[in-house]
Design an enzyme around this catalytic site. Structure first.
Site, PDB file in Angstrom:
ATOM      1  N   LYS A   1       0.683  19.491  24.450  1.00 16.52           N
ATOM      2  CA  LYS A   1       1.888  19.414  23.614  1.00 16.52           C
ATOM      3  C   LYS A   1       1.918  18.202  22.688  1.00 16.52           C
ATOM      4  O   LYS A   1       2.539  18.265  21.624  1.00 16.52           O
ATOM      5  CB  LYS A   1       3.142  19.456  24.485  1.00 16.52           C
ATOM      6  CG  LYS A   1       3.329  20.815  25.146  1.00 16.52           C
ATOM      7  CD  LYS A   1       4.639  20.933  25.890  1.00 16.52           C
ATOM      8  CE  LYS A   1       4.645  22.290  26.582  1.00 16.52           C
ATOM      9  NZ  LYS A   1       5.939  22.744  27.007  1.00 16.52           N
TER      10      LYS A   1
ATOM     11  N   GLU B   1      10.485  13.167  24.379  1.00 15.97           N
ATOM     12  CA  GLU B   1      11.072  13.485  23.078  1.00 15.97           C
ATOM     13  C   GLU B   1      12.574  13.448  23.180  1.00 15.97           C
ATOM     14  O   GLU B   1      13.135  13.478  24.283  1.00 15.97           O
ATOM     15  CB  GLU B   1      10.553  14.815  22.526  1.00 15.97           C
ATOM     16  CG  GLU B   1      10.841  16.021  23.385  1.00 15.97           C
ATOM     17  CD  GLU B   1      10.281  17.315  22.797  1.00 15.97           C
ATOM     18  OE1 GLU B   1       9.190  17.289  22.186  1.00 15.97           O
ATOM     19  OE2 GLU B   1      10.933  18.347  22.959  1.00 15.97           O
TER      20      GLU B   1
ATOM     21  N   ARG C   1      -0.911  33.002  22.801  1.00 17.12           N
ATOM     22  CA  ARG C   1      -1.141  34.214  23.604  1.00 17.12           C
ATOM     23  C   ARG C   1      -0.029  35.199  23.297  1.00 17.12           C
ATOM     24  O   ARG C   1       0.902  34.883  22.572  1.00 17.12           O
ATOM     25  CB  ARG C   1      -1.063  33.839  25.087  1.00 17.12           C
ATOM     26  CG  ARG C   1       0.281  33.160  25.387  1.00 17.12           C
ATOM     27  CD  ARG C   1       0.501  32.891  26.855  1.00 17.12           C
ATOM     28  NE  ARG C   1       1.578  31.947  27.077  1.00 17.12           N
ATOM     29  CZ  ARG C   1       2.861  32.231  27.148  1.00 17.12           C
ATOM     30  NH1 ARG C   1       3.269  33.464  26.959  1.00 17.12           N
ATOM     31  NH2 ARG C   1       3.765  31.301  27.379  1.00 17.12           N
TER      32      ARG C   1
HETATM   33  P1  ADP Z   1       7.468  25.501  28.245  1.00 17.81           P
HETATM   34  O1  ADP Z   1       6.057  25.206  27.826  1.00 17.81           O
HETATM   35  O2  ADP Z   1       7.696  25.352  29.678  1.00 17.81           O
HETATM   36  O3  ADP Z   1       7.949  26.800  27.658  1.00 17.81           O
HETATM   37  P2  ADP Z   1       9.028  24.156  26.202  1.00 17.81           P
HETATM   38  O4  ADP Z   1       8.571  22.897  25.584  1.00 17.81           O
HETATM   39  O5  ADP Z   1       8.863  25.399  25.400  1.00 17.81           O
HETATM   40  O6  ADP Z   1       8.313  24.335  27.594  1.00 17.81           O
HETATM   41  O7  ADP Z   1      10.551  24.019  26.625  1.00 17.81           O
HETATM   42  C1  ADP Z   1      11.195  24.987  27.429  1.00 17.81           C
HETATM   43  C2  ADP Z   1      12.702  24.900  27.252  1.00 17.81           C
HETATM   44  O8  ADP Z   1      13.179  23.581  27.598  1.00 17.81           O
HETATM   45  C3  ADP Z   1      13.192  25.124  25.852  1.00 17.81           C
HETATM   46  O9  ADP Z   1      13.349  26.498  25.543  1.00 17.81           O
HETATM   47  C4  ADP Z   1      14.501  24.366  25.831  1.00 17.81           C
HETATM   48  O10 ADP Z   1      15.539  25.128  26.407  1.00 17.81           O
HETATM   49  C5  ADP Z   1      14.223  23.188  26.727  1.00 17.81           C
HETATM   50  N1  ADP Z   1      13.793  22.024  25.932  1.00 17.81           N
HETATM   51  C6  ADP Z   1      12.523  21.618  25.731  1.00 17.81           C
HETATM   52  N2  ADP Z   1      12.472  20.508  24.960  1.00 17.81           N
HETATM   53  C7  ADP Z   1      13.748  20.198  24.665  1.00 17.81           C
HETATM   54  C8  ADP Z   1      14.379  19.147  23.902  1.00 17.81           C
HETATM   55  N3  ADP Z   1      13.675  18.186  23.301  1.00 17.81           N
HETATM   56  N4  ADP Z   1      15.733  19.156  23.808  1.00 17.81           N
HETATM   57  C9  ADP Z   1      16.455  20.117  24.423  1.00 17.81           C
HETATM   58  N5  ADP Z   1      15.935  21.111  25.146  1.00 17.81           N
HETATM   59  C10 ADP Z   1      14.595  21.171  25.280  1.00 17.81           C
HETATM   60  P1  ADP Z   2       6.890  33.235  27.500  1.00 15.95           P
HETATM   61  O1  ADP Z   2       6.450  31.869  27.073  1.00 15.95           O
HETATM   62  O2  ADP Z   2       5.940  34.333  27.176  1.00 15.95           O
HETATM   63  O3  ADP Z   2       8.274  33.522  27.138  1.00 15.95           O
HETATM   64  P2  ADP Z   2       7.008  32.198  30.177  1.00 15.95           P
HETATM   65  O4  ADP Z   2       7.198  30.818  29.682  1.00 15.95           O
HETATM   66  O5  ADP Z   2       8.014  32.773  31.108  1.00 15.95           O
HETATM   67  O6  ADP Z   2       6.850  33.262  29.053  1.00 15.95           O
HETATM   68  O7  ADP Z   2       5.564  32.255  30.836  1.00 15.95           O
HETATM   69  C1  ADP Z   2       4.968  33.480  31.182  1.00 15.95           C
HETATM   70  C2  ADP Z   2       4.165  33.316  32.433  1.00 15.95           C
HETATM   71  O8  ADP Z   2       3.135  32.383  32.219  1.00 15.95           O
HETATM   72  C3  ADP Z   2       4.946  32.807  33.616  1.00 15.95           C
HETATM   73  O9  ADP Z   2       4.437  33.437  34.761  1.00 15.95           O
HETATM   74  C4  ADP Z   2       4.642  31.329  33.634  1.00 15.95           C
HETATM   75  O10 ADP Z   2       4.783  30.826  34.938  1.00 15.95           O
HETATM   76  C5  ADP Z   2       3.215  31.309  33.152  1.00 15.95           C
HETATM   77  N1  ADP Z   2       2.848  30.095  32.389  1.00 15.95           N
HETATM   78  C6  ADP Z   2       3.231  29.789  31.145  1.00 15.95           C
HETATM   79  N2  ADP Z   2       2.667  28.615  30.742  1.00 15.95           N
HETATM   80  C7  ADP Z   2       1.908  28.177  31.771  1.00 15.95           C
HETATM   81  C8  ADP Z   2       1.072  27.028  31.983  1.00 15.95           C
HETATM   82  N3  ADP Z   2       0.888  26.080  31.057  1.00 15.95           N
HETATM   83  N4  ADP Z   2       0.459  26.907  33.171  1.00 15.95           N
HETATM   84  C9  ADP Z   2       0.633  27.845  34.117  1.00 15.95           C
HETATM   85  N5  ADP Z   2       1.389  28.950  33.983  1.00 15.95           N
HETATM   86  C10 ADP Z   2       2.027  29.122  32.827  1.00 15.95           C
END
Ligand code: ADP
Ligand code: ADP
Ligand code: MG
Length: 471
Positions: free
Chosen positions: A115, A199, A290
């Site tokens: 990230k 962040e 993906r």
């Molecule tokens: P992941 O890789 O687990 O999907 P993300 O970086 O996409 O992680 O963040 C997942 C969720 O966490 C976001 O959809 C949002 O709801 C919350 N989030 C992440 N970063 C922030 C931020 N800087 N401020 C507020 N909410 C955040």
């Molecule tokens: P999307 O990003 O497609 O909305 P999710 O964040 O729910 O979906 O992730 C989809 C699946 O992939 C889940 O089973 C989640 O646990 C897995 N997953 C996503 N990112 C990672 C990661 N960086 N490492 C391990 N598992 C992950």
């Protein structure tokens, strides 16, 4: 064109990929570990091969899977989501062995899966990111000094995180001190990396993400956005396309930003660029390299088959569509039906599905791998079904969602379906104005009464019979 694809995944997404293969006259090869011997993806693929006794190891071994692809005469591997889908090793080994990886290059996967590197690339490309640390944090002292510079609240995040894990909001230096070691330990356990960064926490943002498609020749287009603000603990529950809360100008702006992001990193295949939106501000959050769980709703509003496009792109074909060919119609909602008990802190509820009845009728789609008599193993995700509805306008889509949820029967395990009924009745949700704070700020929605609980219905019938018989 590709002729035979090994699907390095399980469950509903494996079934989804089998379906795309069948429509394209491509043979499909499923894999399964012992607990998945009776899983639907195994039955539906043209061939299925065991990858061992352990519930998980076989699904997570890139070298073994590429060997199997070679042995079974496959020319490609589709990784789905989760598991090895964002593992650059798999893409690299595929390259080495002459197997086509259905996704971007190993280089791009590694870069966007990190990230902080992804943030760097976006800053260089002129895509706005949230204020935050310059790369990974060296130690707690650096975390404290960056946090006091950008101001609380801050988000402490695992650099290799995903699936909503490894993220903590910290409202003060004290909280940051206590969360810092926790996030590091969670990140090490879940992602095998202790790297973390900071962040600015955007308070009550909307999660808006854009689906992109890019081909080998450098053409990139977007398929509009999805609103994934209905989340619990940073995990998506209900997704909507398009977002009911963007102006046409904002829609065009995020679409263009996503295409710029994809082009800047030399992206190829389907991907998703996630943003946080608050008022008129848009910040890049991450890119998922993906197919996404919620690709379904984009398919419903645009008519584009995203998995088919993934396969075509991987085969070296140019994009089927130009940007001006893409339009969207109506609204689609996806409900992630999880085998969890919303009334008991969303505790997983694995077990045997004693009865499954799929909802149907106009504008309804189900993507699932469950069937009556199937036992949900405890080793994997609790998401067991994706219910997708589509209608021409927002209100009708909501009503159709309620009708389809009521139509559906998943018995034998607890699910999140009735909780979604409660959300669908909520005026804030129906008004189309909500943010990622919706679920935590509406705890009362967890007290819904499940009128359709079969045990309650049975009791009511028994009581009525007893009354009638004068017992
Ligand atoms: P992941 O890789 O687990 O999907 P993300 O970086 O996409 O992680 O963040 C997942 C969720 O966490 C976001 O959809 C949002 O709801 C919350 N989030 C992440 N970063 C922030 C931020 N800087 N401020 C507020 N909410 C955040
Ligand atoms: P999307 O990003 O497609 O909305 P999710 O964040 O729910 O979906 O992730 C989809 C699946 O992939 C889940 O089973 C989640 O646990 C897995 N997953 C996503 N990112 C990672 C990661 N960086 N490492 C391990 N598992 C992950
Ligand atoms: Mg994300």
């Amino acid at each position: 064109m590709l002729t035979k694809i090994l699907i390095a995944n399980r469950g509903e997404i494996a079934v989804r990929i089998v379906r795309a293969c069948a429509e394209m006259n491509i043979r499909s090869v499923a894999i399964y570990t012992e607990p998945d011997r009776h899983a639907l993806h195994v039955k539906r693929a043209d061939e299925a091969h065991s990858v061992g006794e352990d519930p998980l190891a076989g699904y997570l071994d890139p070298r073994r899977l590429v060997n199997l692809a070679v042995e079974t005469g496959c020319d490609a591997i589709h990784p789905g989501y989760g598991f090895l889908s964002e593992n650059s090793e798999l893409a690299r080994i595929c390259d080495e062995r002459g197997i086509t990886f259905i996704g971007p290059s190993a280089y791009v996967i590694a870069k966007m899966g990190d990230k902080t590197q992804a943030r760097d690339s976006m800053i260089k490309a002129g895509v706005p990111v949230t204020p935050g640390s310059d790369g990974n944090l060296a130690d707690l002292d650096e975390a404290l000094s960056v946090a006091s510079e950008i101001g609380y609240p801050v988000m402490l995040k695992a650099t290799s995180g995903g699936g909503g894990r490894g993220i903590r909001r910290c409202d003060s230096a004290e909280e940051l001190r206590s969360q810092y070691p926790r996030v590091i330990s969670e990140a090490t356990k879940a992602f095998g990396s202790a790297e973390v960064f900071l962040e600015k926490c955007i308070v009550d943002p909307r999660h808006i993400e854009v689906q992109v498609l890019a081909d080998r020749e450098g053409n990139a287009i977007h398929l509009y956005e999805r609103d994934c603000s209905i989340q619990r603990r940073n995990q998506k529950l209900i997704e909507i396309a398009p977002s009911p809360q963007l102006t046409p100008e904002q829609r065009q702006y995020v679409g263009e930003l996503a295409v710029r992001a994809a082009k800047a990193v030399g992206y190829e295949n389907a991907g998703t660029v996630e943003f946080l939106v608050t008022g008129n501000e848009v910040y890049f959050m991450e890119m998922n390299t993906r197919v996404q769980v919620e690709h379904t709703i984009t398919e419903q509003i645009t008519g584009v088959d995203i998995v088919r496009e993934q396969i075509r792109i991987a085969a070296g074909l140019p994009l089927t569509y130009r940007q001006e060919d893409i339009s969207y119609r109506g609204y689609a909602l996806q409900f992630r039906i999880n085998a969890e008990d919303p009334k008991n802190n969303f505790l997983p509820s694995f077990g045997r599905i004693t009865r499954y009845y799929a909802p149907g009728g106009p504008g309804v789609r189900t993507d699932t791998a469950i069937y009556t008599g199937y036992t949900i193993p405890p080793f994997y995700d609790s998401m067991c079904l994706k219910l997708v509805v589509w209608a021409l306008n927002w209100e009708d889509a909501l009503d159709r969602g309620a009708r389809a949820l009521a139509d559906m029967r998943v018995q034998g395990v607890k699910t999140t379906a009735s909780y979604y009924q409660a959300i669908l009745q909520n005026p804030d949700f129906r008004s189309g104005e909500f943010n990622t704070g919706f679920v935590p700020s509406h705890p009362e929605l967890l007290n819904y009464s499940d009128k359709r609980d079969p045990s309650e219905v049975a009791l009511a019938i028994a009581a009525a019979i007893a009354a009638y018989a004068g017992l």
